[in-house]
Design an enzyme around this catalytic site. Structure first.
Site, PDB file in Angstrom:
ATOM      1  N   ASP A  83       0.824  -1.211   0.000  1.00 52.82           N
ATOM      2  CA  ASP A  83       0.000   0.000   0.000  1.00 52.82           C
ATOM      3  C   ASP A  83       0.856   1.259   0.000  1.00 52.82           C
ATOM      4  O   ASP A  83       0.429   2.306  -0.467  1.00 52.82           O
ATOM      5  CB  ASP A  83      -0.941  -0.029   1.211  1.00 52.82           C
ATOM      6  CG  ASP A  83      -1.843  -1.238   1.146  1.00 52.82           C
ATOM      7  OD1 ASP A  83      -2.598  -1.349   0.164  1.00 52.82           O
ATOM      8  OD2 ASP A  83      -1.751  -2.112   2.015  1.00 52.82           O
ATOM      9  N   LYS A  93       1.533  -2.607   4.477  1.00 53.98           N
ATOM     10  CA  LYS A  93       0.699  -3.582   3.778  1.00 53.98           C
ATOM     11  C   LYS A  93      -0.541  -3.886   4.608  1.00 53.98           C
ATOM     12  O   LYS A  93      -0.628  -3.518   5.768  1.00 53.98           O
ATOM     13  CB  LYS A  93       1.482  -4.889   3.545  1.00 53.98           C
ATOM     14  CG  LYS A  93       2.543  -4.733   2.468  1.00 53.98           C
ATOM     15  CD  LYS A  93       3.273  -6.037   2.126  1.00 53.98           C
ATOM     16  CE  LYS A  93       2.398  -7.216   1.906  1.00 53.98           C
ATOM     17  NZ  LYS A  93       1.353  -7.044   0.887  1.00 53.98           N
ATOM     18  N   GLU A 102       0.577 -12.658   4.915  1.00 57.83           N
ATOM     19  CA  GLU A 102       1.586 -12.062   4.023  1.00 57.83           C
ATOM     20  C   GLU A 102       2.929 -11.942   4.730  1.00 57.83           C
ATOM     21  O   GLU A 102       3.978 -12.194   4.140  1.00 57.83           O
ATOM     22  CB  GLU A 102       1.119 -10.679   3.547  1.00 57.83           C
ATOM     23  CG  GLU A 102      -0.036 -10.768   2.564  1.00 57.83           C
ATOM     24  CD  GLU A 102      -0.633  -9.436   2.174  1.00 57.83           C
ATOM     25  OE1 GLU A 102      -1.301  -9.379   1.128  1.00 57.83           O
ATOM     26  OE2 GLU A 102      -0.437  -8.443   2.901  1.00 57.83           O
TER      27      GLU A 102
HETATM   28  C1  5RP Z   1      -3.275  -7.015   1.066  1.00 55.75           C
HETATM   29  C2  5RP Z   1      -2.086  -6.190   0.759  1.00 55.75           C
HETATM   30  C3  5RP Z   1      -1.896  -5.806  -0.661  1.00 55.75           C
HETATM   31  O1  5RP Z   1      -0.660  -6.283  -1.077  1.00 55.75           O
HETATM   32  C4  5RP Z   1      -1.939  -4.332  -0.766  1.00 55.75           C
HETATM   33  O2  5RP Z   1      -3.151  -3.894  -0.199  1.00 55.75           O
HETATM   34  C5  5RP Z   1      -1.828  -3.863  -2.212  1.00 55.75           C
HETATM   35  O3  5RP Z   1      -2.993  -4.222  -2.887  1.00 55.75           O
HETATM   36  P1  5RP Z   1      -3.255  -3.767  -4.388  1.00 55.75           P
HETATM   37  O4  5RP Z   1      -2.234  -4.469  -5.229  1.00 55.75           O
HETATM   38  O5  5RP Z   1      -4.671  -4.207  -4.649  1.00 55.75           O
HETATM   39  O6  5RP Z   1      -3.120  -2.268  -4.447  1.00 55.75           O
HETATM   40  O7  5RP Z   1      -1.275  -5.856   1.582  1.00 55.75           O
HETATM   41  O8  5RP Z   1      -3.364  -7.262   2.424  1.00 55.75           O
END
Ligand code: 5RP
Length: 223
Positions: A83, A93, A102
């Site tokens: 994020d 994240k 993750e």
């Molecule tokens: C999920 C995460 C994702 O990796 C993060 O939110 C990025 O998501 P996106 O690729 O849809 O922008 O940490 O828990």
């Protein structure tokens, strides 16, 4: 130009025959999964360990074989989105709610590759609210403790009810203090009883793939 597709597909190039691959969660990794599915159909031998139920479902749809830590002692490469990414490759994240699995998978990986579009690059972490996964018991008290170290927690809600993670926990999305030191905050948050994990991933990413001038660029961790 679809930056998510560019970086997502680029990351698939790191996957070689025989590898165990940590499969991240989100709209960027979607393109890695799609590409890996295509490569598997063309003969690539690999097995994935998904970071969420959503990714497990996608992996099945794309025909990616899966395994688990029962069989695999480590992960060769984990690929995931983020994020927010700072200049030191520290991450926030958990926007998709999968931060706990993750982090388990990223920390078990020999190489952790992060794929982001330009909107995720930041001088200093904190514009994205930091997800913190907490157990439901006593979450009101856990919120007070999070507050006491300078973060402002907001319970994540879905359909009018607390959002529930794949691990049956809640998430607080937290405004972090302006002067936070990511490594210190990551450690201190995890010392609060009731906190299971937080979305700060400091000193974990080995490679960040981003797009500059319409081309993918690899930024590697300085050793
Ligand atoms: C999920 C995460 C994702 O990796 C993060 O939110 C990025 O998501 P996106 O690729 O849809 O922008 O940490 O828990």
């Amino acid at each position: 130009m679809n930056e998510k597709k560019l970086v997502g597909e680029k990351a698939a190039e790191f996957v070689k025959d025989g590898m165990i691959v940590g499969l991240g969660t989100g709209s960027t990794v979607y393109y890695t999964l799609e590409k890996l599915g295509q490569l598997v159909k063309e003969g690539l031998q690999m097995k994935g360990i998904p970071t969420s139920a959503a990714t497990e479902k996608l992996a099945h749809e794309f025909g990616i074989p899966l395994t688990s830590f029962l069989e695999a002692a480590y992960i060769d490469v984990a690929i995931d989105g983020a994020d927010e990414v700072d200049a030191h490759l520290n991450l926030i994240k958990g926007g998709g709610g999968a931060l706990l699995r993750e982090k388990i998978i990223a920390s078990a990986a020999k190489k952790f590759i992060v794929i982001v579009d330009s909107s995720k690059i930041s001088e200093k972490l904190g514009s994205f609210l930091l997800p913190v996964e907490v157990i439901p018991f006593g979450y009101e008290m856990t919120a007070k403790q999070i507050h006491s170290i300078g973060c402002v927690p907001k319970l994540r809600v879905a359909d009018g009810k607390p959002y529930i993670t794949d691990n049956h926990n809640y998430i607080f999305d937290c405004k972090i203090p302006e002067d936070s030191q990511p490594k210190n905050l990551e450690t201190v948050l995890n010392m609060i009883p009731g906190v299971v994990e937080n979305g700060l991933f400091t000193n974990m990413a080995d490679v960040v793939i981003r797009v500059t001038n319409e081309k993918t660029v690899l930024i590697e961790k300085k050793i």
